[in-house]
Motif scaffolding. Structure first.
Motif, PDB file in Angstrom:
ATOM      1  N   VAL B 120       0.846  -1.190   0.000  1.00 12.43           N
ATOM      2  CA  VAL B 120       0.000   0.000   0.000  1.00 12.43           C
ATOM      3  C   VAL B 120       0.884   1.243   0.000  1.00 12.43           C
ATOM      4  N   GLY B 121       0.935   1.941  -1.114  1.00 10.48           N
ATOM      5  CA  GLY B 121       1.722   3.162  -1.230  1.00 10.48           C
ATOM      6  C   GLY B 121       0.835   4.389  -1.204  1.00 10.48           C
ATOM      7  N   PRO B 122       1.435   5.591  -1.272  1.00  4.74           N
ATOM      8  CA  PRO B 122       0.663   6.840  -1.209  1.00  4.74           C
ATOM      9  C   PRO B 122      -0.428   6.932  -2.277  1.00  4.74           C
ATOM     10  N   ASP B 123      -0.179   6.353  -3.450  1.00  6.32           N
ATOM     11  CA  ASP B 123      -1.173   6.473  -4.522  1.00  6.32           C
ATOM     12  C   ASP B 123      -2.397   5.587  -4.286  1.00  6.32           C
ATOM     13  N   ASP B 124      -2.266   4.619  -3.357  1.00  2.79           N
ATOM     14  CA  ASP B 124      -3.399   3.756  -3.055  1.00  2.79           C
ATOM     15  C   ASP B 124      -4.334   4.399  -2.040  1.00  2.79           C
ATOM     16  N   ILE B 144      -4.860  15.287  12.119  1.00  8.29           N
ATOM     17  CA  ILE B 144      -4.601  13.920  11.649  1.00  8.29           C
ATOM     18  C   ILE B 144      -5.006  12.949  12.748  1.00  8.29           C
ATOM     19  N   ALA B 145      -6.151  12.266  12.530  1.00 13.07           N
ATOM     20  CA  ALA B 145      -6.731  11.388  13.548  1.00 13.07           C
ATOM     21  C   ALA B 145      -6.614   9.929  13.111  1.00 13.07           C
ATOM     22  N   VAL B 146      -5.375   9.511  12.799  1.00 11.10           N
ATOM     23  CA  VAL B 146      -5.161   8.109  12.417  1.00 11.10           C
ATOM     24  C   VAL B 146      -4.905   7.298  13.677  1.00 11.10           C
ATOM     25  N   ASN B 147      -4.961   5.971  13.552  1.00 10.02           N
ATOM     26  CA  ASN B 147      -4.706   5.109  14.697  1.00 10.02           C
ATOM     27  C   ASN B 147      -3.279   5.293  15.204  1.00 10.02           C
ATOM     28  N   ALA B 148      -3.079   5.043  16.506  1.00  9.49           N
ATOM     29  CA  ALA B 148      -1.760   5.215  17.100  1.00  9.49           C
ATOM     30  C   ALA B 148      -0.890   3.980  16.885  1.00  9.49           C
ATOM     31  N   THR B 149      -0.946   3.438  15.661  1.00  8.84           N
ATOM     32  CA  THR B 149      -0.134   2.278  15.302  1.00  8.84           C
ATOM     33  C   THR B 149       1.080   2.748  14.501  1.00  8.84           C
ATOM     34  N   VAL B 150       2.010   1.846  14.249  1.00 10.38           N
ATOM     35  CA  VAL B 150       3.195   2.209  13.462  1.00 10.38           C
ATOM     36  C   VAL B 150       2.763   2.687  12.079  1.00 10.38           C
ATOM     37  N   GLU B 151       1.856   1.941  11.432  1.00  6.58           N
ATOM     38  CA  GLU B 151       1.390   2.325  10.091  1.00  6.58           C
ATOM     39  C   GLU B 151       0.686   3.679  10.131  1.00  6.58           C
ATOM     40  N   GLY B 152      -0.133   3.867  11.176  1.00 17.71           N
ATOM     41  CA  GLY B 152      -0.857   5.126  11.312  1.00 17.71           C
ATOM     42  C   GLY B 152       0.098   6.297  11.443  1.00 17.71           C
ATOM     43  N   GLN B 153       1.118   6.125  12.291  1.00 15.19           N
ATOM     44  CA  GLN B 153       2.061   7.218  12.518  1.00 15.19           C
ATOM     45  C   GLN B 153       2.918   7.491  11.280  1.00 15.19           C
ATOM     46  N   HIS B 157       3.101  11.049   9.325  1.00 19.41           N
ATOM     47  CA  HIS B 157       4.341  11.739   8.937  1.00 19.41           C
ATOM     48  C   HIS B 157       4.332  12.085   7.454  1.00 19.41           C
ATOM     49  N   TYR B 158       3.926  11.125   6.644  1.00 20.61           N
ATOM     50  CA  TYR B 158       3.908  11.339   5.196  1.00 20.61           C
ATOM     51  C   TYR B 158       2.978  12.495   4.832  1.00 20.61           C
ATOM     52  N   ILE B 159       1.789  12.506   5.451  1.00 22.07           N
ATOM     53  CA  ILE B 159       0.810  13.568   5.149  1.00 22.07           C
ATOM     54  C   ILE B 159       1.351  14.928   5.587  1.00 22.07           C
ATOM     55  N   THR B 160       1.981  14.963   6.754  1.00 22.57           N
ATOM     56  CA  THR B 160       2.581  16.209   7.241  1.00 22.57           C
ATOM     57  C   THR B 160       3.596  16.741   6.223  1.00 22.57           C
TER      58      THR B 160
END
Lengths: 201, 201
Positions: B120-124, B144-153, B157-160
């Protein structure tokens, strides 16, 4: 939800799903979301299956089972022994007994139990049809498989009385310790019944 | 079930119901039986509601929410503050935040998190549309209200980074002790975060 976040169609779907036994308001939302995401794979076939069932489902005029054909799948099954009729309160009990797979008999669904306080009398139950089936002949045993509740046992007595003049063996389910059950957790009535009905090893 | 006790339509209904989250094979049977008994009151309207949803439900082209209208109910709600966008992974998260009712903002649904291992990359994800919404102007804060998981964080970061050049405040949910939570049962990471972010009384 404080404010609407979806259209009325999805709100309606959630409301209806919440009425399905096993789903509460919270799991109905989860279910609705899953259905919406799996629109083609799950929701469309489910909508179709329910639509079909709405059109076709009815009560078997012979035994009271619910099915899409009348007489039902059980009544028309030539591999069953139709000389034995298992009398149950509800279709759910029929399904439960079939899962056990211990008997290969016919059924008769009463649709409830006698309950004078709730205004349920003999005419509200599917009892006359049972008497007619037995009177027609060809039935050698009626197994009364109602719940071991006061209402169930009252109903069992009443049915026994109604079948009294007819040439048929009447039996009921055994009382005793459930398989896997621990004595410590069982009530006195069950333990007394299990002791009385003890079997030689 | 060992032998068939109902027609194929009801069997099919049970099979499909068992795929609904919250219902297993056993509760699907119970649900099917309830639906069959409440044919007109429940099954018919439910079949209709699902059919409607199948026809109308889609993804909001603006925010990624699922709804029966596009743009969705949230995007077209004039009483919301559309200058604040709450970014969530999934529609379920949007619903959960709305139940809390703490904010009256707009949303953006990513549809997942970055996960290189799962391909799953940014374009997905629905990230470009978020950047476009902010670039259009009129947005003062992205939460940014994503889950506090590694993937979420990682996703946060990427969105920031992607929003870095734009004139917008970016924030994330606070870490800390859940309301009603007992310290004894919390992990070290949560306790460390709660201590670091302590507030004056």
């Amino acid at each position: 939800m404080a404010k609407r976040v979806t259209g009325p169609e999805i709100e309606k779907l959630i409301q209806l799903l919440a009425k399905v036994p096993g789903l509460g308001p919270r799991s109905a939302r989860r279910a609705a979301l899953h259905l919406v995401k799996k629109k083609e794979q799950l929701m469309a076939p489910l909508a179709h299956a329910m639509g079909e069932a709405v059109l076709k489902v009815g009560i078997c005029s012979r035994c009271g089972n619910v099915d899409t054909s009348d007489p039902c799948t059980v009544c028309t099954d030539p591999t069953r022994d139709h000389s034995v009729i298992i009398v149950v309160e509800d279709v759910a009990d029929l399904w439960a007994l079939e899962r056990a797979g211990a008997m290969n008999a016919a059924y008769h669904v009463l649709g409830g139990t006698l309950s004078p306080l709730d205004g349920v009398g003999p005419d509200d139950l599917n009892i006359r049809a049972l008497v007619d089936r037995v009177a027609e002949g060809g039935v050698r045993e009626v197994i009364i498989a109602v719940n071991a509740t006061v209402e169930g046992q009252t109903t069992a007595h009443y049915i026994t009385d109604r079948l009294a003049g007819l040439e048929v063996k009447i039996s009921r389910l055994a009382h005793g310790v459930p398989v896997g059950g621990e004595l410590d957790y069982l009530d006195e009535g069950t333990l007394t019944a299990a002791l009385r009905a003890r079997t030689a090893i």
